[in-house]
Design a protein around this motif. Structure first.
Motif, PDB file in Angstrom:
ATOM      1  N   LYS A 166     -46.502  -7.972  26.328  1.00 23.18           N
ATOM      2  CA  LYS A 166     -47.895  -8.089  27.759  1.00 23.18           C
ATOM      3  C   LYS A 166     -48.736  -8.968  26.984  1.00 23.18           C
ATOM      4  O   LYS A 166     -50.087  -9.327  27.925  1.00 23.18           O
ATOM      5  CB  LYS A 166     -47.676  -6.659  28.352  1.00 23.18           C
ATOM      6  CG  LYS A 166     -47.069  -5.827  28.529  1.00 23.18           C
ATOM      7  CD  LYS A 166     -47.733  -4.346  28.702  1.00 23.18           C
ATOM      8  CE  LYS A 166     -46.269  -3.805  28.824  1.00 23.18           C
ATOM      9  NZ  LYS A 166     -47.083  -2.142  29.966  1.00 23.18           N
ATOM     10  N   GLY A 167     -48.737 -10.412  26.234  1.00 27.19           N
ATOM     11  CA  GLY A 167     -49.683 -11.427  25.896  1.00 27.19           C
ATOM     12  C   GLY A 167     -50.737 -11.191  25.001  1.00 27.19           C
ATOM     13  O   GLY A 167     -51.066 -11.818  24.693  1.00 27.19           O
ATOM     14  N   ASN A 168     -50.237 -10.084  24.598  1.00 30.28           N
ATOM     15  CA  ASN A 168     -51.213 -10.051  23.881  1.00 30.28           C
ATOM     16  C   ASN A 168     -50.165  -9.928  21.669  1.00 30.28           C
ATOM     17  O   ASN A 168     -48.855  -8.890  21.578  1.00 30.28           O
ATOM     18  CB  ASN A 168     -51.425  -8.256  23.115  1.00 30.28           C
ATOM     19  CG  ASN A 168     -52.588  -8.280  24.187  1.00 30.28           C
ATOM     20  OD1 ASN A 168     -53.220  -9.035  24.795  1.00 30.28           O
ATOM     21  ND2 ASN A 168     -52.096  -6.647  25.317  1.00 30.28           N
ATOM     22  N   LEU A 202     -54.269  -8.807  12.500  1.00 36.55           N
ATOM     23  CA  LEU A 202     -54.164  -9.841  13.796  1.00 36.55           C
ATOM     24  C   LEU A 202     -53.686  -9.579  14.885  1.00 36.55           C
ATOM     25  O   LEU A 202     -52.643  -9.088  15.204  1.00 36.55           O
ATOM     26  CB  LEU A 202     -53.318 -11.217  13.394  1.00 36.55           C
ATOM     27  CG  LEU A 202     -53.951 -12.035  11.674  1.00 36.55           C
ATOM     28  CD1 LEU A 202     -53.199 -12.723  11.499  1.00 36.55           C
ATOM     29  CD2 LEU A 202     -55.133 -12.155  11.552  1.00 36.55           C
ATOM     30  N   LEU A 203     -54.643 -10.446  15.704  1.00 39.82           N
ATOM     31  CA  LEU A 203     -54.648  -9.751  17.495  1.00 39.82           C
ATOM     32  C   LEU A 203     -55.332 -11.230  18.017  1.00 39.82           C
ATOM     33  O   LEU A 203     -56.249 -12.388  17.887  1.00 39.82           O
ATOM     34  CB  LEU A 203     -54.962  -9.042  17.727  1.00 39.82           C
ATOM     35  CG  LEU A 203     -55.646  -8.330  18.769  1.00 39.82           C
ATOM     36  CD1 LEU A 203     -54.491  -8.390  19.659  1.00 39.82           C
ATOM     37  CD2 LEU A 203     -56.742  -7.453  19.245  1.00 39.82           C
ATOM     38  N   HIS A 204     -54.122 -11.567  19.245  1.00 36.53           N
ATOM     39  CA  HIS A 204     -54.265 -12.235  20.264  1.00 36.53           C
ATOM     40  C   HIS A 204     -54.369 -11.720  21.588  1.00 36.53           C
ATOM     41  O   HIS A 204     -52.856 -11.806  21.358  1.00 36.53           O
ATOM     42  CB  HIS A 204     -53.393 -13.923  19.560  1.00 36.53           C
ATOM     43  CG  HIS A 204     -53.983 -14.906  20.891  1.00 36.53           C
ATOM     44  ND1 HIS A 204     -53.118 -14.766  21.652  1.00 36.53           N
ATOM     45  CD2 HIS A 204     -54.967 -15.875  21.091  1.00 36.53           C
ATOM     46  CE1 HIS A 204     -54.017 -15.985  22.729  1.00 36.53           C
ATOM     47  NE2 HIS A 204     -54.826 -16.907  22.039  1.00 36.53           N
ATOM     48  N   ARG A 205     -55.457 -11.940  21.996  1.00 42.69           N
ATOM     49  CA  ARG A 205     -54.911 -11.744  23.579  1.00 42.69           C
ATOM     50  C   ARG A 205     -54.504 -12.640  24.741  1.00 42.69           C
ATOM     51  O   ARG A 205     -55.720 -13.331  24.599  1.00 42.69           O
ATOM     52  CB  ARG A 205     -55.727 -10.695  23.807  1.00 42.69           C
ATOM     53  CG  ARG A 205     -56.389  -8.971  23.365  1.00 42.69           C
ATOM     54  CD  ARG A 205     -56.993  -8.441  23.539  1.00 42.69           C
ATOM     55  NE  ARG A 205     -57.293  -7.267  23.144  1.00 42.69           N
ATOM     56  CZ  ARG A 205     -56.522  -5.889  23.626  1.00 42.69           C
ATOM     57  NH1 ARG A 205     -56.072  -6.666  24.548  1.00 42.69           N
ATOM     58  NH2 ARG A 205     -56.763  -4.859  22.136  1.00 42.69           N
ATOM     59  N   GLU A 206     -53.845 -12.774  25.206  1.00 45.81           N
ATOM     60  CA  GLU A 206     -53.029 -13.687  26.574  1.00 45.81           C
ATOM     61  C   GLU A 206     -54.431 -14.160  26.764  1.00 45.81           C
ATOM     62  O   GLU A 206     -55.199 -14.713  27.440  1.00 45.81           O
ATOM     63  CB  GLU A 206     -52.170 -13.506  27.059  1.00 45.81           C
ATOM     64  CG  GLU A 206     -52.214 -14.356  27.728  1.00 45.81           C
ATOM     65  CD  GLU A 206     -50.821 -14.671  28.538  1.00 45.81           C
ATOM     66  OE1 GLU A 206     -50.619 -14.451  29.652  1.00 45.81           O
ATOM     67  OE2 GLU A 206     -49.503 -14.540  27.750  1.00 45.81           O
ATOM     68  N   LYS A 207     -55.037 -12.636  27.721  1.00 47.33           N
ATOM     69  CA  LYS A 207     -56.396 -12.565  28.552  1.00 47.33           C
ATOM     70  C   LYS A 207     -57.194 -11.386  27.698  1.00 47.33           C
ATOM     71  O   LYS A 207     -56.831 -10.484  27.912  1.00 47.33           O
ATOM     72  CB  LYS A 207     -55.758 -11.584  29.828  1.00 47.33           C
ATOM     73  CG  LYS A 207     -56.543 -11.421  30.849  1.00 47.33           C
ATOM     74  CD  LYS A 207     -56.440 -10.677  31.763  1.00 47.33           C
ATOM     75  CE  LYS A 207     -57.012 -10.274  33.077  1.00 47.33           C
ATOM     76  NZ  LYS A 207     -56.957  -9.784  33.956  1.00 47.33           N
TER      77      LYS A 207
END
Length: 80
Positions: free
Chosen positions: A54-56, A71-76
């Protein structure tokens, strides 16, 4: 500010996500694939494969004392 103090000896046994205490610290990154490759190049031991849901994008790993980080990257970004 987060201060991390190195332990005098590594923890015994493998860490588990549901153990008591601080289980993981999330580190938000802008370049998720680049950060993963950088860590791999430094010999970091990953606990999971990188995944995007879901974009994460996330991946879990341990530091030299056995603390679980991810590590974390959130699309939103989260809204406050």
């Amino acid at each position: 500010m987060i201060e991390i103090i190195e332990s005098s000896a590594p923890a015994t046994g493998a860490p588990a996500m549901r153990d008591a205490g601080l289980r993981h610290l999330a580190l938000t990154v802008a370049d998720f694939p680049g950060a993963c490759e950088s860590l791999k190049g430094k010999g970091v031991a990953f606990l999971s494969e990188p995944q995007t849901v879901k974009g994460n994008s996330t991946v879990f790993f341990t530091d030299c004392d056995g603390n679980i980080l991810h590590l974390l990257h959130r699309e939103k970004p989260l809204e406050g």
